[in-house]
Design a protein around this motif. Structure first.
Motif, mmCIF file in Angstrom:
data_model
loop_
_atom_site.group_PDB
_atom_site.id
_atom_site.type_symbol
_atom_site.label_atom_id
_atom_site.label_comp_id
_atom_site.label_asym_id
_atom_site.label_seq_id
_atom_site.Cartn_x
_atom_site.Cartn_y
_atom_site.Cartn_z
ATOM 1 N N LEU A 145 33.804 48.247 48.982
ATOM 2 C CA LEU A 145 33.275 46.910 48.712
ATOM 3 C C LEU A 145 32.484 46.892 47.417
ATOM 4 C CD1 LEU A 145 31.816 46.103 52.264
ATOM 5 C CD2 LEU A 145 34.127 45.635 51.427
ATOM 6 N N SER A 146 32.453 45.738 46.759
ATOM 7 C CA SER A 146 31.564 45.558 45.614
ATOM 8 C C SER A 146 30.124 45.426 46.114
ATOM 9 C CB SER A 146 31.946 44.286 44.843
ATOM 10 O OG SER A 146 31.656 43.127 45.623
ATOM 11 N N GLY A 147 29.167 45.490 45.182
ATOM 12 C CA GLY A 147 27.767 45.364 45.566
ATOM 13 C C GLY A 147 27.476 44.049 46.269
ATOM 14 N N GLY A 148 28.042 42.955 45.738
ATOM 15 C CA GLY A 148 27.825 41.654 46.350
ATOM 16 C C GLY A 148 28.443 41.555 47.733
ATOM 17 N N GLN A 149 29.630 42.150 47.912
ATOM 18 C CA GLN A 149 30.277 42.146 49.219
ATOM 19 C C GLN A 149 29.469 42.964 50.228
ATOM 20 O OE1 GLN A 149 34.083 43.647 47.992
ATOM 21 N NE2 GLN A 149 34.934 41.614 47.584
ATOM 22 N N GLN A 150 28.914 44.091 49.788
ATOM 23 C CA GLN A 150 28.076 44.895 50.676
ATOM 24 C C GLN A 150 26.862 44.106 51.145
ATOM 25 O OE1 GLN A 150 27.064 48.816 49.206
ATOM 26 N NE2 GLN A 150 29.100 49.137 48.363
ATOM 27 N N GLN A 151 26.234 43.353 50.222
ATOM 28 C CA GLN A 151 25.065 42.580 50.607
ATOM 29 C C GLN A 151 25.440 41.484 51.610
ATOM 30 O OE1 GLN A 151 22.522 44.984 49.040
ATOM 31 N NE2 GLN A 151 21.808 43.121 50.014
#
Length: 403
Positions: free
Chosen positions: A137-143
């Motif tokens: 996942l990208s950082g934004g998706q992880q958040q």
């Protein structure tokens, strides 16, 4: 939620890390803790779900004193989201989100339904993300997954400790907008820690500006803090450009969203020509197959297209949602060559546009409000001084008559 004389002392330390914090947080509101590094804001937050045990004081949630109940049971009732998401790397997205419901004894079918519901709520396609691992996942998706996990067991309270601090500015703006949208739907009681005052203005119903040891310098609405900071310490957080910061208090949904001609990447070139000619405008918005803004097309672009739109037009560099602030929209308009910003829905689909004229009118209205408030404040000060002077003179005259 009530914090009563909440205090934390660490062994060997002369002064408490958090000293006698008293605060009432209303159900369904978002309260932001903002203050300098080391002032105790994260410590105060962690005492609410007893990740850090208080040395003194009381915490009441929904009238229940949670200071003496089992801390594990408490944490299952309080959602918690942190910076860098805190996802377990060996678990899939579905396993991460379903963790707390599984620990509280939910049935497998109910957990599966809830996981899919949560992914949809934070704007991620369950079919695409259920089986992925955090590293995929990208950082934004992880958040987003981190927020979904915090909300999975439907807790009444959500604690967020700088949850968007580790992502890039554009992703951060979108995550903030997503939180605003979620709160409109869910009405959770949210306590959110940040060191970014602009983020506090954008997200908070009320902001607690904290000094050292979490002493409260001012606890008020963003509007009140921007227009009437309590002292120089609070003014330092507000900084310059208070009128522009107030653009963070208004949303795109509060202003007029207009429509423009659109076509899709599957529209024949001749039909695009005809649509542009019929619209009477100089440009048209090209949407991708998912109805998301893709390119701005002008007459000259179409003339040079030579049967293909592959290299024609200008890419849409930024979009805003209905929940984006007017400040976000202004930045998007200024960075987009079209002089307007496309407004999108939950999955990035085109809704309309907001233009520079609309935003500038809003800026002028805010500046006029600030001017009138400053005049009113000055008038109140002069009235108070006049009354004090009159009272002093009356007192002097009365003293003279007695003599």
């Amino acid at each position: 939620m009530e914090l009563e004389a909440l205090t934390k002392r660490y062994p060997g330390s002369g002064a408490p890390a958090v000293d006698n914090v008293n605060m009432e947080i209303r159900a369904g509101e978002t309260v932001i803790f903002v203050g300098p590094s080391g002032c105790g804001k994260s410590t105060t937050l962690k005492m609410i779900n007893r990740l850090i045990e208080p040395s003194g004081g009381r915490i009441r949630i929904g009238g229940e004193d949670v200071t003496d109940i089992d801390p594990v049971r408490l944490r299952r009732k309080v959602g918690y989201a942190i910076q860098s998401s805190g996802l377990f790397p060996h678990m899939t997205v579905a396993q991460n989100i379903g963790l707390v419901p599984r620990m509280t004894g939910w049935r497998k079918t109910r957990i599966k339904e809830r996981v899919e519901e949560m992914l949809d709520l934070v704007g991620l396609d369950p079919g695409e993300f259920l089986g992925r691992y955090p590293r995929q996942l990208s950082g934004g998706q992880q958040q987003r997954v981190g927020v979904a996990r915090a909300l999975a067991a439907d807790p009444p309270v959500l604690l967020m400790d700088e949850p968007f601090g580790a992502v890039d500015p554009i992703t951060r703006d979108h995550l903030q907008d997503e939180l605003i949208r979620l709160q409109q739907e869910l009405h959770k009681t949210i306590v959110f820690v940040t060191h970014d005052f602009d983020e506090a203005i954008k997200l908070g119903d009320r902001i607690a500006v904290l000094r050292e040891r979490s002493h409260i310098a001012q606890f008020d609405t963003p509007e009140a803090i921007l227009t009437n900071p309590a002292d120089d310490f609070v003014s330092g957080f507000v900084g310059a450009g208070a009128a522009l910061k107030r653009l963070n208090l208004s949303r795109v949904r509060d202003v007029e969203i207009t429509d423009i001609p659109t076509v899709t990447v599957d529209t024949p070139l001749q039909q695009i020509f005809n649509s542009l000619r019929a619209s009477g405008t100089s440009e048209i918005l090209l949407l991708d197959r998912n109805h998301r803004p893709y390119k701005w097309l002008r007459r000259g672009d179409l003339m040079r297209a030579k049967g293909s739109l592959a290299r024609a037009g200008t890419l849409v560099t930024d979009t805003v949602t209905r929940d984006a602030t007017l400040r976000d929209a202004l930045e998007a308009v200024l960075t987009d060559s079209s002089g307007r910003a496309a407004v999108t829905g939950r999955r990035g689909e085109y809704i309309g546009v907001v233009d520079m004229e609309t935003l500038m009118n809003s800026v002028h209205e805010l500046l006029e409000e600030d001017r009138l408030e400053a005049l009113e404040h000055q008038h109140d000060l002069e009235t108070t001084r006049s009354a004090q002077t009159h009272a002093e003179q009356e007192g002097g005259d009365a003293g003279g008559r007695k003599a």
